[in-house]
Write an enzyme that holds these catalytic residues in place. Structure first.
Site, PDB file in Angstrom:
ATOM      1  CG  ASP A  67     -14.947  -5.968 -12.215  1.00  0.00           C
ATOM      2  OD1 ASP A  67     -15.812  -6.197 -11.351  1.00  0.00           O
ATOM      3  OD2 ASP A  67     -15.001  -4.995 -12.972  1.00  0.00           O
ATOM      4  CG  ASN A 136     -12.705   4.675 -18.833  1.00  0.00           C
ATOM      5  OD1 ASN A 136     -13.628   3.880 -18.675  1.00  0.00           O
ATOM      6  ND2 ASN A 136     -11.501   4.485 -18.338  1.00  0.00           N
ATOM      7  CG  HIS A 138     -14.270   0.783 -17.319  1.00  0.00           C
ATOM      8  ND1 HIS A 138     -13.472   1.489 -16.454  1.00  0.00           N
ATOM      9  CD2 HIS A 138     -15.355   0.437 -16.595  1.00  0.00           C
ATOM     10  CE1 HIS A 138     -14.045   1.553 -15.271  1.00  0.00           C
ATOM     11  NE2 HIS A 138     -15.193   0.923 -15.331  1.00  0.00           N
ATOM     12  CD  GLU A 143      -9.899   1.134 -16.892  1.00  0.00           C
ATOM     13  OE1 GLU A 143     -10.794   1.686 -17.557  1.00  0.00           O
ATOM     14  OE2 GLU A 143      -9.706   1.388 -15.689  1.00  0.00           O
TER      15      GLU A 143
END
Ligand code: GLP
Length: 246
Positions: A67, A136, A138, A143
């Site tokens: 990313d 979280n 990810h 996400e």
């Protein structure tokens, strides 16, 4: 999923680096999928040390990163281009022309997603993909959401991610709100996946990823369906897993 529990962070890094080094040794022309975040830093340090001692050779390797922040130029110290140069690329004999990341400065977002997805396919796919885990759940910047996204895409970062990553920026407002990321399908094409997790604050989410229901609300949970995943967790991160120590 194969689980290796390490005594502490540096042991985790050594174990994970050994797995990557074995891949490079067995297949010198490997395509390595790489990750950023604080967790892999020690892994890159170890790989660089082995390379500097000529125990490891990156000369035929190709790398593709997961990313990149949208809108950050490679010379921005918070960009993932900069991170990779600082922690790995400047320290190993990996040719510049074979270090690939999404282009965060490309504003033609459809085109950039297509370019990066095609590039990975043209390279013949990823041999081993290194992944960290967001607080979280990810992976890359996939996400929590209502559905898994297959290919490379532009994502709106979750508040929790902006909060977690603001420590790297002067102020929270400076954290980009969007990023390019490999999709779940892109990650899944990798022959092998290596997930590294460190610290007690990830213990709950690691348990959900490994043993919870498979759901796009916990994106990493999809890894349960991949045929070759190795999780290397330190004792703190593995604190809520019931498996015996390896
Ligand atoms: C960022 C990256 C992820 C990484 C995550 C966790 O959001 N895009 O690929 O896994 O951070 O980072 P850390 O290892 O610092 O907890």
């Amino acid at each position: 999923m194969r689980l290796l529990i390490a005594d502490h962070y540096s042991d985790m890094c050594r174990k994970a680096a050994s797995i990557i080094a074995a891949q490079i040794t067995l297949k010198p022309k490997s395509v390595l999928g790489l990750a950023t975040g604080s967790t892999p830093i020690g892994i890159y340090e170890q790989l660089a040390t082995w390379c500097q001692h000529e125990d490891l050779d990156f000369s035929q390797i190709t790398t593709v990163n997961l990313d990149e922040y949208y809108g950050l130029a490679p010379d921005n110290a918070q960009s993932y281009h900069y991170f990779m140069a600082e922690h790995l690329f400047s320290k190993v004999n990996l040719p510049k022309g074979r270090q690939f990341l999404p282009d965060g400065m490309n504003q033609d977002t459809d085109r950039e997603c297509e370019r990066y997805q095609n590039l990975i396919e043209l390279l013949g796919g990823i041999d081993i993909q290194l992944l960290g885990l967001g607080h979280n759940g990810h992976i890359g910047f996939n996400e929590p959401s209502d559905a898994f996204v297959k290919d490379v895409h532009l994502v709106d970062l979750a508040e929790k991610t902006i909060e977690a990553n603001k420590r790297f920026f002067d102020k929270a407002e400076d954290v980009p709100r969007k990023a390019y990321t490999m999709g779940i399908g892109t990650i899944f094409q990798a022959e092998k996946i290596l997930l590294v997790v460190s610290g007690a604050e990830k213990a709950g989410i690691l348990k959900q990823v490994m043993y919870g229901p498979i759901s796009p609300r916990v994106p990493g949970s999809i890894l349960q369906l991949h045929a070759d995943v190795t999780v290397v967790a330190d004792q703190d991160a593995a604190g809520e897993l019931t498996s015996k120590r390896n």
